[in-house]
Write a protein that holds these residues in place. Structure first.
Motif, mmCIF file in Angstrom:
data_model
loop_
_atom_site.group_PDB
_atom_site.id
_atom_site.type_symbol
_atom_site.label_atom_id
_atom_site.label_comp_id
_atom_site.label_asym_id
_atom_site.label_seq_id
_atom_site.Cartn_x
_atom_site.Cartn_y
_atom_site.Cartn_z
ATOM 1 N N ALA A 26 0.911 -1.231 0.088
ATOM 2 C CA ALA A 26 0.075 -0.121 -0.080
ATOM 3 C C ALA A 26 0.859 1.295 0.048
ATOM 4 O O ALA A 26 2.111 1.183 0.494
ATOM 5 N N VAL A 27 0.256 2.179 -0.419
ATOM 6 C CA VAL A 27 0.918 3.835 -0.489
ATOM 7 C C VAL A 27 -0.096 4.860 0.006
ATOM 8 O O VAL A 27 -1.405 4.351 -0.394
ATOM 9 N N GLN A 28 0.318 5.554 0.814
ATOM 10 C CA GLN A 28 -0.386 6.674 1.311
ATOM 11 C C GLN A 28 -0.265 8.047 0.796
ATOM 12 O O GLN A 28 1.003 8.195 0.250
ATOM 13 N N ALA A 29 -1.450 8.808 0.514
ATOM 14 C CA ALA A 29 -1.230 10.177 -0.123
ATOM 15 C C ALA A 29 -1.977 10.955 0.652
ATOM 16 O O ALA A 29 -3.263 10.711 1.108
ATOM 17 N N GLU A 30 -1.819 12.449 0.176
ATOM 18 C CA GLU A 30 -2.464 13.545 0.411
ATOM 19 C C GLU A 30 -3.664 13.332 -0.106
ATOM 20 O O GLU A 30 -3.863 12.899 -1.436
ATOM 21 N N ALA A 31 -4.901 13.604 0.385
ATOM 22 C CA ALA A 31 -6.316 13.499 -0.227
ATOM 23 C C ALA A 31 -6.271 14.189 -1.348
ATOM 24 O O ALA A 31 -5.842 15.624 -1.279
ATOM 25 N N GLY A 32 -6.822 13.755 -2.445
ATOM 26 C CA GLY A 32 -6.694 14.622 -3.850
ATOM 27 C C GLY A 32 -5.363 14.587 -4.559
ATOM 28 O O GLY A 32 -5.623 15.438 -5.720
ATOM 29 N N ASN A 75 -5.399 5.924 1.870
ATOM 30 C CA ASN A 75 -4.469 4.623 1.518
ATOM 31 C C ASN A 75 -5.031 3.993 0.202
ATOM 32 O O ASN A 75 -6.002 3.644 -0.115
ATOM 33 N N PHE A 76 -3.927 3.561 -0.503
ATOM 34 C CA PHE A 76 -4.349 2.936 -1.810
ATOM 35 C C PHE A 76 -3.601 1.446 -1.628
ATOM 36 O O PHE A 76 -2.247 1.263 -1.615
ATOM 37 N N THR A 77 -4.450 0.343 -1.665
ATOM 38 C CA THR A 77 -3.744 -1.053 -1.420
ATOM 39 C C THR A 77 -3.963 -2.006 -2.532
ATOM 40 O O THR A 77 -5.082 -1.681 -3.251
ATOM 41 N N HIS A 78 -3.104 -2.739 -2.748
ATOM 42 C CA HIS A 78 -3.300 -3.548 -4.270
ATOM 43 C C HIS A 78 -4.068 -4.842 -3.758
ATOM 44 O O HIS A 78 -2.976 -5.771 -2.979
ATOM 45 N N ARG A 79 -4.894 -5.009 -4.104
ATOM 46 C CA ARG A 79 -5.959 -6.200 -3.770
ATOM 47 C C ARG A 79 -6.176 -7.184 -4.799
ATOM 48 O O ARG A 79 -6.527 -8.342 -4.512
ATOM 49 N N GLY A 80 -5.360 -6.979 -5.786
ATOM 50 C CA GLY A 80 -5.526 -8.069 -6.826
ATOM 51 C C GLY A 80 -4.185 -8.787 -7.058
ATOM 52 O O GLY A 80 -3.635 -8.891 -6.026
ATOM 53 N N SER A 81 -4.020 -9.340 -8.270
ATOM 54 C CA SER A 81 -2.877 -10.213 -8.627
ATOM 55 C C SER A 81 -1.802 -9.544 -9.381
ATOM 56 O O SER A 81 -2.240 -8.504 -9.994
ATOM 57 N N GLY A 82 -0.763 -10.015 -9.501
ATOM 58 C CA GLY A 82 0.260 -9.137 -10.288
ATOM 59 C C GLY A 82 0.979 -7.807 -9.862
ATOM 60 O O GLY A 82 0.698 -7.815 -8.594
ATOM 61 N N LYS A 83 1.008 -7.103 -10.848
ATOM 62 C CA LYS A 83 1.514 -5.549 -10.169
ATOM 63 C C LYS A 83 0.262 -4.502 -10.452
ATOM 64 O O LYS A 83 -0.321 -4.673 -11.410
ATOM 65 N N GLY A 84 0.375 -3.884 -9.494
ATOM 66 C CA GLY A 84 -0.810 -2.838 -9.518
ATOM 67 C C GLY A 84 0.045 -1.264 -9.504
ATOM 68 O O GLY A 84 1.141 -1.075 -8.933
ATOM 69 N N CYS A 110 10.730 18.970 6.209
ATOM 70 C CA CYS A 110 10.376 19.529 4.775
ATOM 71 C C CYS A 110 9.329 20.739 5.090
ATOM 72 O O CYS A 110 8.851 21.049 6.472
ATOM 73 N N GLN A 111 9.288 21.628 4.193
ATOM 74 C CA GLN A 111 8.420 22.546 4.157
ATOM 75 C C GLN A 111 6.929 22.076 4.455
ATOM 76 O O GLN A 111 6.614 21.030 4.124
ATOM 77 N N LYS A 112 6.115 22.838 4.743
ATOM 78 C CA LYS A 112 4.876 22.357 5.656
ATOM 79 C C LYS A 112 3.634 21.730 4.583
ATOM 80 O O LYS A 112 3.019 21.043 5.224
ATOM 81 N N ASP A 113 3.896 22.105 3.369
ATOM 82 C CA ASP A 113 2.830 21.529 2.522
ATOM 83 C C ASP A 113 3.433 20.583 1.433
ATOM 84 O O ASP A 113 3.022 20.604 0.343
ATOM 85 N N ALA A 114 4.614 19.973 1.667
ATOM 86 C CA ALA A 114 5.457 19.447 0.461
ATOM 87 C C ALA A 114 5.099 17.987 0.429
ATOM 88 O O ALA A 114 5.354 17.514 -0.726
ATOM 89 N N PHE A 115 4.544 17.291 1.381
ATOM 90 C CA PHE A 115 4.196 15.932 1.303
ATOM 91 C C PHE A 115 3.270 15.474 0.202
ATOM 92 O O PHE A 115 2.196 16.102 -0.105
ATOM 93 N N LEU A 116 3.892 14.500 -0.640
ATOM 94 C CA LEU A 116 2.617 14.122 -1.712
ATOM 95 C C LEU A 116 2.287 12.791 -1.500
ATOM 96 O O LEU A 116 1.188 12.311 -1.539
ATOM 97 N N CYS A 117 3.153 11.748 -1.188
ATOM 98 C CA CYS A 117 2.800 10.579 -0.783
ATOM 99 C C CYS A 117 3.941 9.527 -0.383
ATOM 100 O O CYS A 117 5.229 10.237 -0.536
ATOM 101 N N ALA A 118 3.747 8.473 0.173
ATOM 102 C CA ALA A 118 4.978 7.710 0.969
ATOM 103 C C ALA A 118 4.472 6.268 0.993
ATOM 104 O O ALA A 118 3.013 5.867 0.974
ATOM 105 N N ALA A 119 5.201 5.208 1.150
ATOM 106 C CA ALA A 119 4.853 3.723 1.371
ATOM 107 C C ALA A 119 4.253 3.689 2.578
ATOM 108 O O ALA A 119 4.423 4.677 3.697
ATOM 109 N N ARG A 120 3.255 2.857 2.750
ATOM 110 C CA ARG A 120 2.664 2.690 4.104
ATOM 111 C C ARG A 120 3.738 1.931 5.000
ATOM 112 O O ARG A 120 4.628 1.387 5.159
ATOM 113 N N GLY A 121 3.523 2.774 6.264
ATOM 114 C CA GLY A 121 4.419 2.640 7.372
ATOM 115 C C GLY A 121 5.439 3.737 7.678
ATOM 116 O O GLY A 121 6.261 3.965 8.506
ATOM 117 N N VAL A 122 5.310 4.879 6.558
ATOM 118 C CA VAL A 122 5.733 6.214 6.722
ATOM 119 C C VAL A 122 5.100 7.058 7.485
ATOM 120 O O VAL A 122 3.918 7.276 7.261
#
Length: 265
Positions: A26-32, A75-84, A110-122
């Motif tokens: 899974a990867v987590q990201a800022e909403a939108g 959160n975006f989690t890959h629930r299928g098979s193969g690569k997502g 980092c600057q206060k609005d810099a975050f874009l996305c990260a691996a789950r666990g960050v």
């Protein structure tokens, strides 16, 4: 432990990051921030308080809001098979910087609005500048973002990116808005301009950010605040001149209303 994700950066000046996930990752990201996602990707928006209950979720959501991010995180989690695959785009022109946090001691500021996305666990946390003067006059305020963990994180900065590796005791003076990110080993403070005339008439700030090594520093050539100031100034200038198209501005208003779905006329 953060998920071990693969990625690629697409584009030049309007970059996106496409993340490749194995089943269960899974990867987590800022909403939108999501641009597109492939089959098998399941999206879930939360406050990010899993394991901490409702109170923990509210606390984390409020911390993100303080740093300029959305109260919620997706959160975006890959629930299928193969690569997502799932891709994220930045809100204004600039570069996406990939950071393996394990290479930076597990933490980056980092600057206060810099975050874009990260691996789950960050973890995306709030950090305060260590000195009052840096918060008052440093351009970015008291609050910074702290990205903590041992996985991949991605931040977005404006314009061109410059990376400097500072030796112990080596100091750079940087425009406060151009400081994008730095490791926690770097000492951050502000310095008053010695020549007030240069600061007043030379177009530079009265204060500069002082970054002292050892550590890594990322700088951006086009802070969003600078871009917004130019757009606002151009808009105000146009309004002051009364620049309107069409007869007495009627054509401009009518066309703008039609394109914008305004039926009030």
């Amino acid at each position: 432990m953060a998920d071990d994700i693969d990625y690629k950066i697409i584009g030049d000046d309007m970059q996106i990051v496409e993340v490749e996930l194995d089943p269960g990752e899974a990867v987590q990201a800022e909403a939108g921030a999501m641009m597109y996602m492939g089959p098998g990707i399941q999206m879930q928006t939360t406050t990010g308080g899993e394991g901490g209950g409702l109170l923990g979720g509210l606390k984390k959501g409020l911390k993100r809001a303080l740093t300029g991010e959305s109260f919620f995180i997706t959160n975006f989690t890959h629930r299928g098979s193969g690569k997502g695959h799932v891709a994220f785009g930045a809100p204004f022109p600039g570069k996406v910087i990939p950071m393996d946090l394990s290479e930076f001691g597990g933490s980056v500021l980092c600057q206060k609005d810099a975050f874009l996305c990260a691996a789950r666990g960050v973890e995306v946390d709030v950090a305060f500048t260590r000195k009052l003067g840096a918060g008052f006059f440093g351009g970015e305020g008291f609050i910074l973002q702290r990205l903590r963990g041992n996985g991949m994180a991605f931040i977005h900065v404006g314009g061109t990116v410059v990376r400097k590796e500072l030796a112990p005791g080596e100091t750079y003076h940087v425009d406060t808005g151009c400081v994008a990110a730095f490791t926690e080993t770097v000492s951050y403070d502000i310095t008053w301009s010695r020549d007030f005339k240069n600061a007043l008439f030379g177009g530079e700030g009265v204060v500069l950010a002082t970054l002292t090594g050892p550590g890594t520093v990322y700088m951006q050539s086009l802070p969003f605040s600078r871009l917004a100031d130019r757009i606002f100034a151009a808009s105000a200038y146009r309004q002051n001149r009364g620049e309107r198209s069409g007869a007495a501005g009627i054509g401009d208003d009518l066309l703008g209303g039609l394109l914008g779905g305004d039926r009030s006329f």
